[in-house]
Design a protein around this motif. Sequence first.
Motif, PDB file in Angstrom:
ATOM      1  N   LEU A  62       0.837  -1.200   0.000  1.00 16.91           N
ATOM      2  CA  LEU A  62       0.000   0.000   0.000  1.00 16.91           C
ATOM      3  C   LEU A  62       0.873   1.252   0.000  1.00 16.91           C
ATOM      4  N   GLY A  63       1.914   1.252   0.839  1.00 14.84           N
ATOM      5  CA  GLY A  63       2.846   2.369   0.848  1.00 14.84           C
ATOM      6  C   GLY A  63       3.565   2.504  -0.479  1.00 14.84           C
ATOM      7  N   GLY A  64       3.907   1.362  -1.074  1.00 16.00           N
ATOM      8  CA  GLY A  64       4.568   1.386  -2.369  1.00 16.00           C
ATOM      9  C   GLY A  64       3.697   2.026  -3.438  1.00 16.00           C
ATOM     10  N   GLN A  65       2.428   1.683  -3.438  1.00 19.80           N
ATOM     11  CA  GLN A  65       1.505   2.265  -4.419  1.00 19.80           C
ATOM     12  C   GLN A  65       1.431   3.772  -4.250  1.00 19.80           C
ATOM     13  N   SER A 186      10.001   7.233   5.943  1.00 19.24           N
ATOM     14  CA  SER A 186       9.123   6.189   6.476  1.00 19.24           C
ATOM     15  C   SER A 186       9.461   5.928   7.942  1.00 19.24           C
ATOM     16  N   ASN A 187       8.603   5.165   8.610  1.00 18.39           N
ATOM     17  CA  ASN A 187       8.822   4.740  10.002  1.00 18.39           C
ATOM     18  C   ASN A 187       8.924   5.920  10.969  1.00 18.39           C
ATOM     19  N   THR A 188       8.099   6.946  10.754  1.00 20.71           N
ATOM     20  CA  THR A 188       8.195   8.154  11.570  1.00 20.71           C
ATOM     21  C   THR A 188       7.280   8.151  12.794  1.00 20.71           C
ATOM     22  N   LEU A 189       6.467   7.116  12.961  1.00 15.12           N
ATOM     23  CA  LEU A 189       5.569   7.049  14.123  1.00 15.12           C
ATOM     24  C   LEU A 189       5.988   5.980  15.121  1.00 15.12           C
ATOM     25  N   CYS A 228       3.668  16.843   5.392  1.00 15.95           N
ATOM     26  CA  CYS A 228       2.424  16.101   5.580  1.00 15.95           C
ATOM     27  C   CYS A 228       2.781  14.758   6.200  1.00 15.95           C
ATOM     28  N   GLN A 229       2.180  14.444   7.336  1.00 20.49           N
ATOM     29  CA  GLN A 229       2.439  13.177   8.017  1.00 20.49           C
ATOM     30  C   GLN A 229       1.216  12.279   7.882  1.00 20.49           C
ATOM     31  N   LEU A 230       1.431  11.049   7.430  1.00 20.28           N
ATOM     32  CA  LEU A 230       0.330  10.105   7.236  1.00 20.28           C
ATOM     33  C   LEU A 230       0.499   8.884   8.136  1.00 20.28           C
ATOM     34  N   PRO A 231      -0.605   8.354   8.668  1.00 21.31           N
ATOM     35  CA  PRO A 231      -0.541   7.124   9.462  1.00 21.31           C
ATOM     36  C   PRO A 231      -0.500   5.899   8.559  1.00 21.31           C
ATOM     37  N   VAL A 238       6.057  13.332   4.420  1.00 17.92           N
ATOM     38  CA  VAL A 238       6.455  13.895   3.135  1.00 17.92           C
ATOM     39  C   VAL A 238       6.823  15.360   3.311  1.00 17.92           C
ATOM     40  N   CYS A 239       7.986  15.743   2.790  1.00 14.35           N
ATOM     41  CA  CYS A 239       8.422  17.144   2.819  1.00 14.35           C
ATOM     42  C   CYS A 239       8.531  17.660   1.387  1.00 14.35           C
ATOM     43  N   LYS A 240       7.968  18.807   1.130  1.00 16.86           N
ATOM     44  CA  LYS A 240       8.128  19.479  -0.146  1.00 16.86           C
ATOM     45  C   LYS A 240       9.056  20.673   0.046  1.00 16.86           C
ATOM     46  N   ARG A 241      10.170  20.712  -0.688  1.00 17.37           N
ATOM     47  CA  ARG A 241      11.085  21.826  -0.543  1.00 17.37           C
ATOM     48  C   ARG A 241      10.491  23.088  -1.153  1.00 17.37           C
ATOM     49  N   LEU A 242      10.458  24.155  -0.374  1.00 17.65           N
ATOM     50  CA  LEU A 242       9.866  25.412  -0.808  1.00 17.65           C
ATOM     51  C   LEU A 242      10.888  26.405  -1.351  1.00 17.65           C
TER      52      LEU A 242
END
Length: 243
Positions: A62-65, A186-189, A228-231, A238-242
């Motif tokens: 699912l994460g891969g998709q 990944s693995n941030t929680l 954006c942090q997802l469970p 996910v970080c977007k460079r500004l």
Amino acid sequence: MASMEPSSIANESLLQSNELYKYILETTVFPTEPAPLKELRDVTTSNNNNHPLDNVSTTCPLGGQYIGMLLKLVNAKMVIEIGVSTGYLTLLTALSIPKDGEILAISPYPKSYELGLPIIKKAGLEHKINFIDSEALPILDQFAKDKLNLGSFDFAIINEAQTNNYIDYYKRLVKLVKIGGLICFSNTLCEGYVTKQEQEVPENKRHFRQQCLNFTKEISQNPQVEICQLPLSNGFLVCKRLY
């Protein structure tokens, strides 16, 4: 609109059962999973059941998709991957980027990668992958010395089981990834332990829990990125460079 206190925010996550997770996999993930990825996933699962992989983190389908969708949305061509495992994510990335795209795949565990390499070769995608047998920080430092490499990557993904170096990775990758590019962790929680008091956490998880807390606090206060942090799986940030 008035801000909501944490206590008044309902749990909006529906993924509260193995049955629902299985439903998502069977209806939207597995039907579209390319055959080489399924083969590599089966090899990884079989090997991990008999001989646990070295200090690497495997990617859930699912994460891969989701990662595959992100790669296509940003039209990623040049990618850095840290923590290769058996190469499921490496193969997925190779399938998602253009013919002339390249993946800088860094891992100090070549034996794990060698499990998936025959499948990658059979799919005719090995030419897209520059696998480097090394810890990541020295390689990132080496690349950053060349000004031509700064801002030259579209996408970076860190998929390690341990989070010791996440802040150090970020400080280097934010220079190597272009403005508008993505850096994914990944693995941030930490298996949900980030919400527990230290005394409630198994001793072997306490250090990683603290590392996740420190990393998330620092990255959330950094104006150079939008996050954006997802469970998803064990946590996905996910970080977007500004700039």
